[in-house]
Design a protein around this motif. Sequence first.
Motif, PDB file in Angstrom:
ATOM      1  N   ASN A 119     136.108  35.002  97.309  1.00 45.16           N
ATOM      2  CA  ASN A 119     136.289  35.531  98.660  1.00 45.16           C
ATOM      3  C   ASN A 119     135.199  36.553  98.969  1.00 45.16           C
ATOM      4  OD1 ASN A 119     137.421  37.622 100.643  1.00 45.16           O
ATOM      5  ND2 ASN A 119     138.835  35.893 100.869  1.00 45.16           N
ATOM      6  N   PRO A 120     134.443  36.367 100.052  1.00 51.65           N
ATOM      7  CA  PRO A 120     133.342  37.299 100.364  1.00 51.65           C
ATOM      8  C   PRO A 120     133.809  38.739 100.579  1.00 51.65           C
ATOM      9  CG  PRO A 120     133.254  35.356 101.794  1.00 51.65           C
ATOM     10  CD  PRO A 120     134.524  35.263 100.999  1.00 51.65           C
ATOM     11  N   GLU A 121     134.998  38.914 101.128  1.00 55.14           N
ATOM     12  CA  GLU A 121     135.495  40.277 101.354  1.00 55.14           C
ATOM     13  C   GLU A 121     135.861  40.949 100.036  1.00 55.14           C
ATOM     14  OE1 GLU A 121     136.136  43.260 104.386  1.00 55.14           O
ATOM     15  OE2 GLU A 121     134.913  41.478 104.136  1.00 55.14           O
ATOM     16  N   ALA A 122     136.394  40.185  99.101  1.00 55.19           N
ATOM     17  CA  ALA A 122     136.671  40.726  97.769  1.00 55.19           C
ATOM     18  C   ALA A 122     135.370  41.120  97.077  1.00 55.19           C
ATOM     19  CB  ALA A 122     137.442  39.709  96.932  1.00 55.19           C
ATOM     20  N   VAL A 123     134.355  40.300  97.211  1.00 47.69           N
ATOM     21  CA  VAL A 123     133.049  40.612  96.609  1.00 47.69           C
ATOM     22  C   VAL A 123     132.456  41.866  97.248  1.00 47.69           C
ATOM     23  CG1 VAL A 123     130.685  39.775  96.290  1.00 47.69           C
ATOM     24  CG2 VAL A 123     132.629  38.222  95.914  1.00 47.69           C
ATOM     25  N   LYS A 127     147.621  48.517  95.627  1.00 45.45           N
ATOM     26  CA  LYS A 127     147.729  47.652  94.444  1.00 45.45           C
ATOM     27  C   LYS A 127     146.900  46.391  94.628  1.00 45.45           C
ATOM     28  CE  LYS A 127     149.464  46.378  90.409  1.00 45.45           C
ATOM     29  NZ  LYS A 127     148.785  45.129  90.105  1.00 45.45           N
ATOM     30  N   ASN A 128     146.959  45.793  95.808  1.00 46.13           N
ATOM     31  CA  ASN A 128     146.170  44.599  96.075  1.00 46.13           C
ATOM     32  C   ASN A 128     144.673  44.899  95.978  1.00 46.13           C
ATOM     33  OD1 ASN A 128     145.934  41.770  96.971  1.00 46.13           O
ATOM     34  ND2 ASN A 128     145.048  42.700  98.795  1.00 46.13           N
ATOM     35  N   ASP A 157     144.040  36.107  95.509  1.00 49.66           N
ATOM     36  CA  ASP A 157     144.213  34.650  95.432  1.00 49.66           C
ATOM     37  C   ASP A 157     143.114  33.969  94.622  1.00 49.66           C
ATOM     38  OD1 ASP A 157     142.093  35.009  97.172  1.00 49.66           O
ATOM     39  OD2 ASP A 157     142.921  33.775  98.777  1.00 49.66           O
ATOM     40  N   GLU A 158     142.446  34.745  93.761  1.00 50.72           N
ATOM     41  CA  GLU A 158     141.386  34.170  92.928  1.00 50.72           C
ATOM     42  C   GLU A 158     141.991  33.436  91.733  1.00 50.72           C
ATOM     43  OE1 GLU A 158     138.261  34.335  93.891  1.00 50.72           O
ATOM     44  OE2 GLU A 158     138.452  35.833  95.474  1.00 50.72           O
ATOM     45  N   ALA A 162     136.989  39.899  85.768  1.00 47.58           N
ATOM     46  CA  ALA A 162     136.596  40.067  84.373  1.00 47.58           C
ATOM     47  C   ALA A 162     136.392  38.706  83.718  1.00 47.58           C
ATOM     48  CB  ALA A 162     137.662  40.838  83.605  1.00 47.58           C
ATOM     49  N   TRP A 163     137.025  37.661  84.285  1.00 41.98           N
ATOM     50  CA  TRP A 163     136.999  36.327  83.681  1.00 41.98           C
ATOM     51  C   TRP A 163     136.291  35.289  84.537  1.00 41.98           C
ATOM     52  CZ3 TRP A 163     138.238  37.126  78.913  1.00 41.98           C
ATOM     53  CH2 TRP A 163     139.159  38.129  78.596  1.00 41.98           C
TER      54      TRP A 163
END
Length: 196
Positions: free
Chosen positions: A64-68, A96-97, A52-53, A58-59
């Motif tokens: 989201n802290p969990e994504a980081v 995939k997610n 949901d970013e 890359a851009w």
Amino acid sequence: MSKLKIGVIISSTRPTRFGEIPAQWILEKANERPEIDAEIVDLRDFNLPFFDEVASNAWAPSQNPEAVRWQKKIGEFDGFIFVVAEYNRAITGALKNAIDQAYVEWNKKAFGAVGYGSVGGARAVENLRTIGVELQMVSTRSAVHLAGGDFFSVHPGFGGTKTLNDLEASIGPSAKDMLDQLIWWGNAAKAARAAE
């Protein structure tokens, strides 16, 4: 050159998943190799949202802290072995997610795969390889495909009583080939990244 740090990624998060069995098996095989230091990376350990970013990292930096946290974990590795369940001729939605939650952390790294299912996860592994191209990754030619009677003989949900070690004659050679190629490509990519 130092050992290759390899993440063995379990692609399914279902409570009844089979993936832990081949993941532990290939982890042991990988860590028998003096060139590799491998560890399990379990998607269950990361509470990733659906992507949901505003854009790929890359851009734009992910918010989201969990994504980081996921990106930092993936960034630790020189390469990967994906343990791939096949869902409707493709990789799992969870995998995939997770892949989509990072970009730069995958770049210029090697990967192999262990696929399982009635046709050995072959279509899911091919799906993964096309995704890898977009992520600027290099795939091993060989993969391990746990298929048909072998798959059913080790899957407890289908009454299987064998272990993957019982199938050494069937799947051992492909595991060796995949690991040989992962070491070669992993070292080549690592050297190239260091030279940049």
